[in-house]
Every structure is written in C-alpha cells, then in structure tokens.
Design a protein around this motif. Structure first.
Motif, PDB file in Angstrom:
ATOM      1  N   HIS A 113      -8.637  14.924  12.233  1.00  0.00           N
ATOM      2  CA  HIS A 113      -8.645  16.152  11.411  1.00  0.00           C
ATOM      3  C   HIS A 113      -7.729  15.976  10.206  1.00  0.00           C
ATOM      4  O   HIS A 113      -6.512  16.089  10.304  1.00  0.00           O
ATOM      5  CB  HIS A 113      -8.231  17.374  12.231  1.00  0.00           C
ATOM      6  CG  HIS A 113      -8.638  18.657  11.575  1.00  0.00           C
ATOM      7  ND1 HIS A 113      -9.511  19.553  12.150  1.00  0.00           N
ATOM      8  CD2 HIS A 113      -8.335  19.188  10.364  1.00  0.00           C
ATOM      9  CE1 HIS A 113      -9.705  20.581  11.337  1.00  0.00           C
ATOM     10  NE2 HIS A 113      -8.997  20.378  10.239  1.00  0.00           N
ATOM     11  N   HIS A 165      -9.288  22.191  16.886  1.00  0.00           N
ATOM     12  CA  HIS A 165      -8.103  22.934  17.355  1.00  0.00           C
ATOM     13  C   HIS A 165      -8.258  23.414  18.803  1.00  0.00           C
ATOM     14  O   HIS A 165      -7.507  22.998  19.658  1.00  0.00           O
ATOM     15  CB  HIS A 165      -7.753  24.102  16.424  1.00  0.00           C
ATOM     16  CG  HIS A 165      -7.814  23.759  14.969  1.00  0.00           C
ATOM     17  ND1 HIS A 165      -7.159  22.654  14.472  1.00  0.00           N
ATOM     18  CD2 HIS A 165      -8.483  24.312  13.914  1.00  0.00           C
ATOM     19  CE1 HIS A 165      -7.388  22.568  13.165  1.00  0.00           C
ATOM     20  NE2 HIS A 165      -8.199  23.559  12.806  1.00  0.00           N
ATOM     21  N   HIS A 177      -7.268  16.560   5.786  1.00  0.00           N
ATOM     22  CA  HIS A 177      -7.663  17.066   4.463  1.00  0.00           C
ATOM     23  C   HIS A 177      -7.053  16.094   3.462  1.00  0.00           C
ATOM     24  O   HIS A 177      -5.885  16.218   3.095  1.00  0.00           O
ATOM     25  CB  HIS A 177      -7.152  18.489   4.271  1.00  0.00           C
ATOM     26  CG  HIS A 177      -7.685  19.428   5.318  1.00  0.00           C
ATOM     27  ND1 HIS A 177      -8.962  19.914   5.266  1.00  0.00           N
ATOM     28  CD2 HIS A 177      -7.138  19.907   6.460  1.00  0.00           C
ATOM     29  CE1 HIS A 177      -9.171  20.684   6.333  1.00  0.00           C
ATOM     30  NE2 HIS A 177      -8.084  20.683   7.072  1.00  0.00           N
ATOM     31  N   ASP A 184     -13.875  22.521   9.463  1.00  0.00           N
ATOM     32  CA  ASP A 184     -13.266  23.820   9.226  1.00  0.00           C
ATOM     33  C   ASP A 184     -14.290  24.884   8.841  1.00  0.00           C
ATOM     34  O   ASP A 184     -14.142  25.591   7.848  1.00  0.00           O
ATOM     35  CB  ASP A 184     -12.134  23.702   8.210  1.00  0.00           C
ATOM     36  CG  ASP A 184     -10.889  23.087   8.844  1.00  0.00           C
ATOM     37  OD1 ASP A 184     -10.651  23.368  10.042  1.00  0.00           O
ATOM     38  OD2 ASP A 184     -10.178  22.329   8.178  1.00  0.00           O
ATOM     39  N   ASP A 225      -4.319  17.375  11.266  1.00  0.00           N
ATOM     40  CA  ASP A 225      -4.593  18.471  10.335  1.00  0.00           C
ATOM     41  C   ASP A 225      -3.712  18.327   9.088  1.00  0.00           C
ATOM     42  O   ASP A 225      -3.337  19.314   8.479  1.00  0.00           O
ATOM     43  CB  ASP A 225      -4.390  19.845  10.995  1.00  0.00           C
ATOM     44  CG  ASP A 225      -5.138  20.960  10.269  1.00  0.00           C
ATOM     45  OD1 ASP A 225      -5.844  20.674   9.283  1.00  0.00           O
ATOM     46  OD2 ASP A 225      -5.009  22.119  10.685  1.00  0.00           O
TER      47      ASP A 225
HETATM   48 ZN   LIG Z   1      -8.321  21.777   8.896  1.00  0.00          ZN
END
Ligand SMILES: [Zn+2]
Length: 536
Positions: A63, A351, A65, A265, A417
């Motif tokens: 995960h 998550h 970004h 997401d 994340d």
């Molecule tokens: Zn995320």
C-alpha cells in the motif's frame, strides 16, 4: 554476468542452512552451503563476501502512494520539530534552497511545541520571502498557508478560513488543490523517483501503487507505472480506485490506466483519526458513527462487474460497520455471478482494521486478500493510543487482528500506506510480532512471508517473493545481529538459535533490538541500492 555471494545466510525455503547463492543474469542459479560454494567460485565473474550478512527476498509494500511519498521526502518534515520557531527556521532554509519555488512543510503538531499554537500566514510570508507555502498539520485535515497560496487558491473567506491563515474544510481543500495544481510533470517524476529510491533503500522490490480520482490523477498513475517499467528500481503494480457498474466498464478502465485492478483506496469509509471510519457503535470521544461512502449495492455491482471481467476489485475499509457493508456486498455479488467467479478474481481489501470473526470467515470463503499496515497498531494501538482515545480500549485492542485473520486462513499482505508511515518492512514485521494485543501477535516468519510472498499473492501472482533456483534475482542483503528461530508455541517468549530446528533464522525483532541495516538491494539481477563501502 554471474556473481557468487558467500559467507552469509540465505533465507530460502529450499535450504534452511544455505550460506551462499549464485546469480546469473536476472536469475538465481544456485543456492547452497559453503563447501559447495567453493566449487562455484572459479566459474563466476565475481565473488562477494557476505561477511555474515543475511540475504532475503526483497519485500513487497502492498500500500503505497508513490508521488505523495516523494513530495513528503523532498518537503520539510516537521514531525520532529521541537518548537514553532525551529519549524519556521527550517521552512526559511528550504525556501532559500528552493529559490522561490513552492515549499511543502508537513506533519507539524502544535501540541509538541512550547508556543502551543500553529504558525500564521504572516510568519510563513516572512520565512518564505512572500513565496507559496503549504503547511499541512500531521493529520492532513488542516493546514496553514502563506498569503500567496491563500490568494492563488481563493481560500480566503471561504468555509473553514481563519484570519491567521489556518485553513480547514472547504478553504483547506481549495488550498491543497491549488498547491497540487502547481506541481509540474517534472516535479512529479522527481517525486516518484525519490520515493522509489527510498523503497529500494528499504529493501523493497515491488510496490503496489494506489491511485484514485479523489487522491491523484491518471497522469500521476502513468508516471509511477512508467518509472516501475524502467527496470532501474522497484517494480510497480498499480491499482486505480474507481467504482464501475458493468463488466465492460471494468475492462475499459483497467486498460486505460494500465492498472492491475480497480481496488485500493476506493473508500468504503474514512479513518479512525479523523473519526470518519464507519463504526457500529458511536465514537467514544464524539457522538458520531463516522462516514459511509459506499452502499451494499455499490459494492455488489463493483465486485460483480470486476469479477466477470476477471479484474481484481477492492476497497479501503476500516470501521466495523464499513466492513459489514463490504462483506454484504461481496456476498451479494457471489449470489449474483457465482462464488467461484468472485474467488477467481482474487479481490483484496485495504486496512481492514475491524473485521469480526463472521467477516473474516466470509472473506476467507470468497478468497479475499487482506492488505494491512502493522505500523498502524505500533503507532496508534494499545490501551493508551489514539485508537483507544477514539473508540475506547476494548475496541482499540481488537483492531488489526492479524493473528485471527492468519489463523482463519486469510492471505495477508503487509504495507506502509506511505507517506502515512514510512517504507519500513522490518518495523512492520516487528509490529506483528509485538502487537499491542498479545492474542493478535504472529510469528516473525508468518509476518515475513506476508511481507514477501503475501504481497505478490495479493497482486494475483503466486510464485514470487522467495529465493529459489530459476526465480528472479530480487533480493536484499542485510547486516544483522544473531539470527533466531522463534519457537512456534511460545510466540515471542522463546527463541531458538539451534540450527537443527530446520527453519532458517530471522533477525531478533524483540523491542529494543537493532533492526537489520540494508547493504544492497538487487532487483531482477540489477543492483538498485548499494550502501557505500559495505560489500566489496
Ligand atoms: Zn492509501
């Protein structure tokens, strides 16, 4: 080109006692012990003395970004600033170095400062000589902006605008959008490269990028995919979080974005920190149930469409009520198109912090993978952490139930994340081993598997993420202390250094022990990170 690595420990399921490995081109050609290694020394182009280092497959961060991570890395990190005065001086230094280009200064918390307050526009104007400064608070739900950014974004006077330059709600969204609109394609490429370099340095060989219309852009996703395709850094699997209603739309959308799935997401709810995760019982510190962004029908239609198209579907889902919605949607999709069709597409959830036993059983039955962030428990779990403040200790301790999920047969993938938490695979494994709730601890070996093979599996590929003959030569070399084998029955109480256990050892991950230091990362035979002077 062939290289013999010898004199260390090679973490391989084919030989628990392996100390050496030969890499030829992009592949692993041989794994074995020291005696046999001697026979390979003359036949290879290069011999590397591992000097007791541990060789593992590269990690998968499930995960990520990517460009946001690069933006944070390049920006001014204020999370460890000791005062507002220090924060402003760091911003001034950055503004000078950036010669008038916008400054991103993030992760401040006024509670950690003796001044006990946020910065003001006037202070940012002085520090940046009148430049553009965007200064989001640690929770990213508010920010302080310089006068130039306030003017350019039209935030002044809108809902959430404070005369001091603090922006919330609509004013914050406008300021954030204006700041991001100023990021050029060249900036974006630089951010992506910076982030992937940091991943390589952390021993990560594959990142799952999670783009979505509300977070990033198609250009952003394309930049990340292109960087992964260059082959000089970590590989990239990309997800795009956009809802579809029919099979053709699912096919078209993944083709248009070059995405692996319509997952990531795609938010069923928000987050616990901002009290937007959707929970059954109200929050302990505010009379709200959080936000539900998707209905059972929307989940069902998306999952059915993706399943029929053979495309992975998935959602960001945190609160127990949101989990309930997603599970109901998955079940409804299974009724609609057949459970086998749903299983074959190998959907995934991000998550998944509050699933109960029923939800876990239903997800296992439908072959759904869980992409989880153990660092969240380390940062916010326990009886005194942020989760407990929001939800009470009982619900907080039941969060992130990795042991319950693993025991039920759920396939786990670990991730960070990032930029929420940094690329840090060993910390994630340590967080699993030392979960705040003793009942939810899993062995280092299980967590390690979840952070390597589990990540590939969550991406739909079963036979990657371990060291074996014929496998891609994607590995990291770690300077470590003693290797230990965790006794399966006593969880973390007993560690064995007995080689007769037949299980390869892993670094000691007890609290306080030094974590492994990466010396080199090799991806498909190419060295993408090398600590200077470490291996000769
Ligand atoms: Zn995320």
């Amino acid at each position: 080109m062939s290289t013999l690595y010898r004199g260390g420990f090679v973490y391989s399921p084919v030989d628990p006692f392996a100390t050496a490995m030969v890499v030829t081109g992009h592949e692993i050609a041989w794994i074995g012990g020291e005696e046999a290694a001697a026979g390979h020394a003359d036949a290879v182009d290069e011999v590397v003395d591992l000097d007791g280092a541990l060789v593992t497959p590269t990690f998968v961060d499930a995960h990520v970004h990517t460009s946001m991570t690069g933006l944070s890395l390049e920006g001014v990190d204020l999370s460890d600033s000791l005062s507002l005065a220090e924060a402003l001086s760091r911003i001034e230094t950055a503004a000078r170095a950036r010669q008038g280009r916008p400054v991103y200064a993030h992760s401040w918390d006024e509670r950690a400062w003796p001044e006990g307050r946020a910065a003001t526009s006037a202070e940012l104007d002085r520090a940046s000589y009148g430049g553009v400064v965007y200064m989001p608070r640690i929770d990213a739900h508010s920010a302080v902006v310089s006068s130039a950014l306030a003017a350019a974004s039209g935030a002044r006077g809108r809902d959430g605008w404070h005369e001091s330059g603090l922006v919330l709600r609509e004013a914050h969204h406008l300021a954030r959008e204006a700041f991001h609109a100023g990021i050029t394609p060249a900036d974006r490429s630089r951010h992506v490269d910076l982030a992937l370099k940091a991943a390589a340095q952390a021993g990560i060989g594959l990142v799952h990028e999670h783009g979505a219309p509300h977070l990033s852009s198609a250009e952003d996703l394309a930049t990340v995919i292109a960087a992964g395709d260059r082959g000089d850094g970590p590989q990239v699997m990309a997800y795009w979080g956009e809802l579809v209603e029919d099979e053709q739309a699912a096919r078209d959308l993944v083709a248009r974005h070059g995405a692996r799935g319509l997952a990531g997401d795609l938010c069923a709810d928000g987050s616990v920190g901002s009290r937007t995760a959707r929970v059954r019982r109200p929050y302990a510190d505010e009379d709200t149930h959080g936000c539900a962004y998707l209905s059972v029908e929307q989940v069902r239609d998306h999952v059915s469409a993706c399943s029929l198209a053979g495309v992975q579907a998935g959602f960001h889902v945190i609160g127990d009520a949101a989990v309930e919605t997603v599970v109901a949607g998955l079940r409804a999709a299974a009724e609609q198109v057949g459970a086998d069709v749903v299983r074959r597409a190998r959907h995934r959830l991000e998550h998944l912090e509050m699933p109960d036993a029923d939800a876990i059983a239903a997800l296992v039955d439908l072959g759904v993978h869980a992409s989880v962030q153990p660092a969240f428990d380390a940062a916010w779990g326990g009886e005194a952490g942020m989760y407990a403040a929001r939800l009470g200790a009982e619900r907080a301790l039941a969060m992130n139930p990795v042991a319950s999920m693993a025991a039920a047969g759920m396939s786990l993938a670990l991730g960070s994340d990032t930029p929420v938490t940094p690329f840090a695979p060993w910390q994630a494994i340590r967080a699993c081993v030392n979960h705040h709730n003793p009942e939810q601890r899993i062995s280092a070996r299980s967590a390690f598997l979840a952070h390597t093979r589990g990540g590939w599996r969550a991406g739909g590929i079963d036979d990657r993420g371990y060291l074996d003959l014929g496998q891609p030569a994607s590995f990291a070399i770690w300077s470590v202390g003693d290797l230990v084998v965790q006794a399966p029955d006593d969880r973390i109480q007993t560690w064995s250094t007995d080689p007769r256990s037949g299980t390869p050892g892993l670094p000691d991950l007890s609290p306080g022990a030094d974590l492994p230091v990466n010396l080199r990362t090799v991806i498909r035979g190419r060295t993408v990170f090398d600590r200077e002077g470490a291996l000769t």
